[in-house]
Design a protein around this motif. Structure first.
Motif, short mmCIF file in Angstrom:
data_model
loop_
_atom_site.label_atom_id
_atom_site.label_comp_id
_atom_site.label_asym_id
_atom_site.label_seq_id
_atom_site.Cartn_x
_atom_site.Cartn_y
_atom_site.Cartn_z
N TYR A 207 21.75 -41.42 -26.64
CA TYR A 207 20.35 -41.06 -26.16
C TYR A 207 19.88 -39.63 -26.43
O TYR A 207 18.82 -39.17 -26.55
CB TYR A 207 20.33 -41.55 -24.72
N VAL A 210 17.33 -38.95 -29.20
CA VAL A 210 15.87 -39.47 -28.50
C VAL A 210 15.44 -38.53 -27.56
O VAL A 210 14.23 -38.34 -27.58
CB VAL A 210 15.70 -40.97 -28.06
N GLN A 213 13.88 -35.30 -28.98
CA GLN A 213 12.65 -35.64 -29.74
C GLN A 213 11.56 -35.32 -28.68
O GLN A 213 10.69 -34.96 -28.63
CB GLN A 213 12.79 -37.04 -30.43
N TYR A 214 12.08 -35.95 -27.52
CA TYR A 214 11.17 -36.16 -26.05
C TYR A 214 10.82 -34.64 -25.61
O TYR A 214 9.67 -34.19 -25.68
CB TYR A 214 11.59 -36.85 -25.09
#
Length: 288
Positions: A207, A210, A213-214
């Motif tokens: 995770y 990701v 990126q968030y």
């Protein structure tokens, strides 16, 4: 005679802005919070002579809620307006969240709304008048990355608000509205970041990429983009006051252009939720 308003979660942010603005507008405001040690900022900001009283109320504790409402009824005789504002953000994946955290985010953001509403409804029903405003979020209409548990609680608030409006409004003249802000510059956002820091961010697993990126997407926003998304607490409070003063309050309302655009696929055909309300009433309660 001044209308009586009960507001939860008034120690900071939107709740504090609502309490102050409504007191200035002539409401008799009962501003509640879980921790009364945080009341000084609100008390000091209140205008001299404003009808604003600070009380203890923990939305996760039914006894605390009932004791507060019993006191208000003894003192003021009624509650015309309930604003369920207390809530907390939560940024963590389902896999990373503990059972205790899952219960907590649901308890604070959804069950607290139900408890407070349940406690005031008998008095509003007897008066055949009242308005319950639930501070929801665009996250109550649109699921967002790493916010699924928070969004789920707010989705529940949306369904709860819609369902109450489908039969209590026509039968007992009590209105229900879900207010859906986007981002708010307030202690709410800081608390989310603090909660994330306390949990030491995300572990080094699949995770993490990701999540990076968030976070990177948020940090890369220009000042103009940030200004479009984030409102001040006072700006959101202005929208809530418009809802309070409306002759026919909406079932739901977003508080900014950005929020409307984000939710357009969900709400574009029925911006205020009144068409859906009428369809449901006609389908299930044709006598109304």
């Amino acid at each position: 005679m001044s209308k009586v308003a009960l507001i939860t979660g008034t120690s900071t942010g939107l709740g504090q802005s609502l309490a102050l603005q409504m007191a200035k507008q002539g409401f008799r405001v009962f501003a509640t919070m879980r921790d009364l040690s945080k009341a000084d900022q609100l008390i000091n900001a209140a205008s001299q002579g404003a009808a604003l009283e600070v009380m203890e109320l923990d939305v996760t504790d039914s006894d605390s809620i009932q004791n507060c409402i019993d006191t208000i009824i003894r003192d003021a005789g009624r509650i015309d307006l309930l604003i369920n504002n207390a809530g907390a953000g939560f940024v963590k994946t389902t896999e990373h969240a503990s059972e205790e955290e899952i219960r907590w985010v649901t308890d604070v953001n959804y069950l607290g709304v139900v408890r407070c509403t349940k406690a005031v409804l008998p008095y509003m029903r007897e008066a055949r008048s009242g308005h319950v405003i639930n501070i929801s979020s665009v996250g109550g209409l649109v699921g967002q990355p790493f916010n699924e548990l928070y969004c789920a609680a707010k989705f529940a608030v949306e369904g709860y608000t819609e369902a109450l409006a489908s039969y209590i409004t026509p039968a007992f003249n009590i209105n229900f509205t879900a207010v859906e802000p986007g981002g708010i510059h307030s202690e709410f956002a800081n608390n989310v970041l603090s909660q994330l820091e306390r949990s030491q961010g995300y572990p080094e697993d699949e995770y993490q990429g990701v999540f990076n990126q968030y976070i990177g997407g948020m940090r890369s926003r220009s000042p103009e983009q940030t200004a479009e998304i984030y409102q001040t607490s006072d700006q959101v409070a202005d929208v809530v006051l418009q809802v309070v003063q409306a002759e026919e309050p909406p079932i739901r309302v977003r508080t900014s252009k950005w929020a409307n655009e984000l939710c357009n696929f969900k709400s574009g055909l029925d911006q205020d939720g009144k068409k859906q309300q009428r369809m449901v009433i006609e389908s299930f309660l044709p006598e109304f």
